[in-house]
Write a protein that holds these residues in place. Structure first.
Motif, short mmCIF file in Angstrom:
data_model
loop_
_atom_site.label_atom_id
_atom_site.label_comp_id
_atom_site.label_asym_id
_atom_site.label_seq_id
_atom_site.Cartn_x
_atom_site.Cartn_y
_atom_site.Cartn_z
N HIS A 1 -19.11 7.75 12.27
CA HIS A 1 -19.14 6.82 11.15
C HIS A 1 -18.73 7.55 9.88
O HIS A 1 -18.55 8.77 9.87
N GLY A 2 -18.58 6.77 8.82
CA GLY A 2 -18.29 7.35 7.52
C GLY A 2 -19.43 7.11 6.55
O GLY A 2 -20.20 6.16 6.69
N GLU A 3 -19.55 7.99 5.56
CA GLU A 3 -20.51 7.84 4.47
C GLU A 3 -19.71 7.78 3.17
O GLU A 3 -18.96 8.70 2.88
N PHE A 4 -19.88 6.70 2.41
CA PHE A 4 -19.18 6.58 1.14
C PHE A 4 -20.21 6.63 0.01
O PHE A 4 -21.13 5.80 -0.04
N ILE A 5 -20.05 7.60 -0.88
CA ILE A 5 -21.00 7.81 -1.97
C ILE A 5 -20.24 7.70 -3.29
O ILE A 5 -19.37 8.54 -3.59
N CYS B 1 -9.40 4.38 -3.85
CA CYS B 1 -10.33 5.37 -3.28
C CYS B 1 -11.20 4.73 -2.20
O CYS B 1 -11.41 5.30 -1.12
N LYS B 2 -11.71 3.55 -2.48
CA LYS B 2 -12.55 2.85 -1.50
C LYS B 2 -11.73 2.48 -0.26
O LYS B 2 -12.20 2.63 0.87
N ALA B 3 -10.52 1.99 -0.49
CA ALA B 3 -9.66 1.60 0.63
C ALA B 3 -9.29 2.80 1.50
O ALA B 3 -9.25 2.70 2.73
N LEU B 4 -9.01 3.93 0.86
CA LEU B 4 -8.67 5.14 1.60
C LEU B 4 -9.85 5.60 2.46
O LEU B 4 -9.67 5.95 3.63
N ALA B 5 -11.04 5.59 1.89
CA ALA B 5 -12.23 5.99 2.65
C ALA B 5 -12.43 5.08 3.86
O ALA B 5 -12.75 5.55 4.96
N GLN B 6 -12.25 3.79 3.65
CA GLN B 6 -12.39 2.83 4.75
C GLN B 6 -11.35 3.08 5.83
O GLN B 6 -11.67 3.10 7.04
N LYS B 7 -10.11 3.28 5.43
CA LYS B 7 -9.04 3.51 6.39
C LYS B 7 -9.26 4.79 7.18
O LYS B 7 -9.04 4.83 8.40
N LEU B 8 -9.73 5.83 6.51
CA LEU B 8 -10.00 7.10 7.20
C LEU B 8 -11.13 6.95 8.21
O LEU B 8 -11.08 7.52 9.31
N ALA B 9 -12.15 6.18 7.86
CA ALA B 9 -13.26 5.97 8.79
C ALA B 9 -12.79 5.27 10.06
O ALA B 9 -13.29 5.53 11.15
N ILE B 10 -11.80 4.38 9.90
CA ILE B 10 -11.25 3.67 11.06
C ILE B 10 -10.33 4.60 11.86
O ILE B 10 -10.46 4.71 13.09
N ARG B 11 -9.43 5.27 11.19
CA ARG B 11 -8.43 6.09 11.87
C ARG B 11 -9.04 7.33 12.53
O ARG B 11 -8.51 7.84 13.51
N LEU B 12 -10.14 7.82 11.97
CA LEU B 12 -10.76 9.03 12.50
C LEU B 12 -12.00 8.71 13.33
O LEU B 12 -12.87 9.56 13.52
N GLY B 13 -12.05 7.48 13.83
CA GLY B 13 -13.19 7.06 14.64
C GLY B 13 -13.35 7.87 15.92
O GLY B 13 -14.45 7.95 16.47
N HIS B 14 -12.26 8.46 16.40
CA HIS B 14 -12.34 9.30 17.59
C HIS B 14 -12.99 10.64 17.29
O HIS B 14 -13.43 11.34 18.20
N ARG B 15 -13.07 10.99 16.01
CA ARG B 15 -13.57 12.30 15.58
C ARG B 15 -14.97 12.22 14.98
O ARG B 15 -15.78 13.14 15.14
N TYR B 16 -15.24 11.13 14.26
CA TYR B 16 -16.54 10.94 13.61
C TYR B 16 -17.15 9.61 14.07
O TYR B 16 -16.44 8.63 14.25
#
Length: 430
Positions: free
Chosen positions: A188-192, A171-186
């Motif tokens: 930053h990411g927030e992980f709670i 779950c943590k790795a997926l959140a990190q990967k999404l924050a990188i891959r979707l950097g053009h859209r967001y």
């Protein structure tokens, strides 16, 4: 259609260069170098890249054997990001009597805390790719205006299976990967990360109200459209215990209010495009069926197969070789080349490379039944038990690993009153 190759560019924290400029320099660099799957480049001849770029990672080429690809033969997709250095912080809210109640850990993504976690997780199936594709589809459907009353999705993923198989890490790795891959859209990411067991057991009498208040705090992050919010509910069965038990009188009625509050809050936040709910469970049968039904993906994460264990051990040995603890320059075969070599050669003609690789595969087979968490400890314990010196050879270390695996299995047998369970048909590990 050309294959898509993702290139992830870790920009140095101290760099103030615009991301589009960094991307331009890396793009020129990529067109002149060899693209090898899984490779991480951290040394550059170009002064600009040396000053502003920490690493360039070539990833998401799914073949087992490393491939060298020409830039003109593939579609290159670039992702520039900077790792947040501060790590997780404790989140609190007002509880009974205005006391501060800790309810979650929170960090900004991508973070140094999760760096390398995605690559360290090994599976027999394409579970990581499937999860990335799932999120991509949710974004496509949302952007296209698909009516959620006609086609339903909830942005909820449930990972379940025995302890120690890497559910939380995935779950943590997926959140990190999404924050990188979707950097053009967001931006930053927030992980709670919600500690549901602690929250529910400590504040039982007020648990329903606290759950609602907790999600209200989380919604403050979700309402920022520039942030990708990933909410992890670890041990979700603590908050979504099956209501049929309460109705039967075996659980207190307050648990019904807790489950209802969780379901209501998930239904409310699903209308936001920028949120993903990730849940883990060790006891899936205890989860309320209404929550299970809301999960778009219900993925079992079980103990690794011998082939997955081989890949885990191989990554550990390569790391010890990189750091100089294993001094041998001898490499080990990746799994696909090892299977090809062992089928084509006879015992008398096998060289040291093949023999060492087959020895490691034999160790992996003996390790079946150990969790992914336990497997990652084997190299450390092998050194602690049987090496106890600054450097060692590959052959000596493999022998120590074999002894350690046998010792772990024996200790587990006597400690828990039974032989470790074998992999019962599951095809993914963490």
């Amino acid at each position: 259609m050309k294959r898509i190759v993702h290139i992830e560019i870790n920009q140095r924290l101290e760099s103030n260069a615009p991301r589009d400029v960094v991307l331009e320099f890396v793009s020129k660099f990529a067109k002149t170098c060899k693209l090898i799957q899984g490779s991480i480049i951290n040394s550059f001849d170009d002064p600009f890249l040396s000053e502003h770029v920490q690493t360039v990672k070539i990833c998401e080429i799914n073949d087992e054997a490393p491939q060298c690809l020409e830039a003109n033969d593939v579609d290159l997709c670039y992702h520039v990001y900077t790792l947040d250095p501060y790590g997780s912080q404790l989140e609190t809210m007002d509880g009974e009597g205005d006391k501060e109640v800790p309810f979650a850990l929170h960090c900004i993504l991508p973070t140094t805390e999760f760096a390398g976690l995605w690559e360290s997780l090994v599976y027999d199936s394409a579970i990581k790719e499937n999860l990335l594709n799932f999120v991509e589809t949710t974004l496509l459907f949302s952007d296209s205006g698909v009516d959620m009353n006609i086609i339903k999705w909830n942005r909820v993923v449930l990972l379940h299976g025995p302890p120690g198989t890497g559910k939380t890490s995935l779950c943590k790795a997926l959140a990190q990967k999404l924050a990188i891959r979707l950097g053009h859209r967001y931006t930053h990411g927030e992980f709670i990360e919600i500690n549901s067991h602690s929250l529910f057991s400590k504040w039982f009498s007020e648990s329903g109200k606290l759950v609602t208040k907790m999600f209200s705090k989380i919604q403050e992050y979700i309402e920022n459209p520039n942030a990708l919010v990933c909410v992890l509910i670890d041990e979700v069965e603590s908050l979504t215990h099956a209501r049929k038990s309460a109705l039967a009188g075996t659980e207190p009625s307050d648990s019904i209010r807790v489950v209802n509050a969780v379901l209501t809050q998930i239904d409310q936040i699903q209308r936001y495009r920028n949120v993903l709910v990730l849940a883990t469970s060790n006891v899936t049968g205890a989860i309320d069926t209404a929550f299970v039904d809301r999960a778009d993906i219900k993925q079992y994460i079980g103990p690794p197969s011998p082939f997955a264990i081989y890949k885990i051990f191989l990554s550990c040995i390569e790391e010890l070789q990189r750091t100089g603890i294993i001094t041998s320059n001898d490499s080990l075969m990746n799994l696909k080349l090892l299977q090809l070599s062992s089928s084509e050669s006879t015992e008398g003609t096998k060289n040291n490379l093949t023999k060492n690789s087959l020895f490691l595969l034999n160790i992996a087979r003996k390790s079946e039944g150990l969790s992914g968490r336990s497997l990652r400890k084997i190299p450390f314990l092998a050194h602690s038990y049987y090496i106890q010196k600054q450097t060692t050879s590959l052959e000596e270390f493999l022998e120590a690993m074999e002894k350690t695996v046998l010792k772990q299995l024996q200790d587990q047998k006597f400690s828990f009153g039974g032989v470790p369970h074998k992999n019962s048909g599951c095809n993914c590990v963490g």
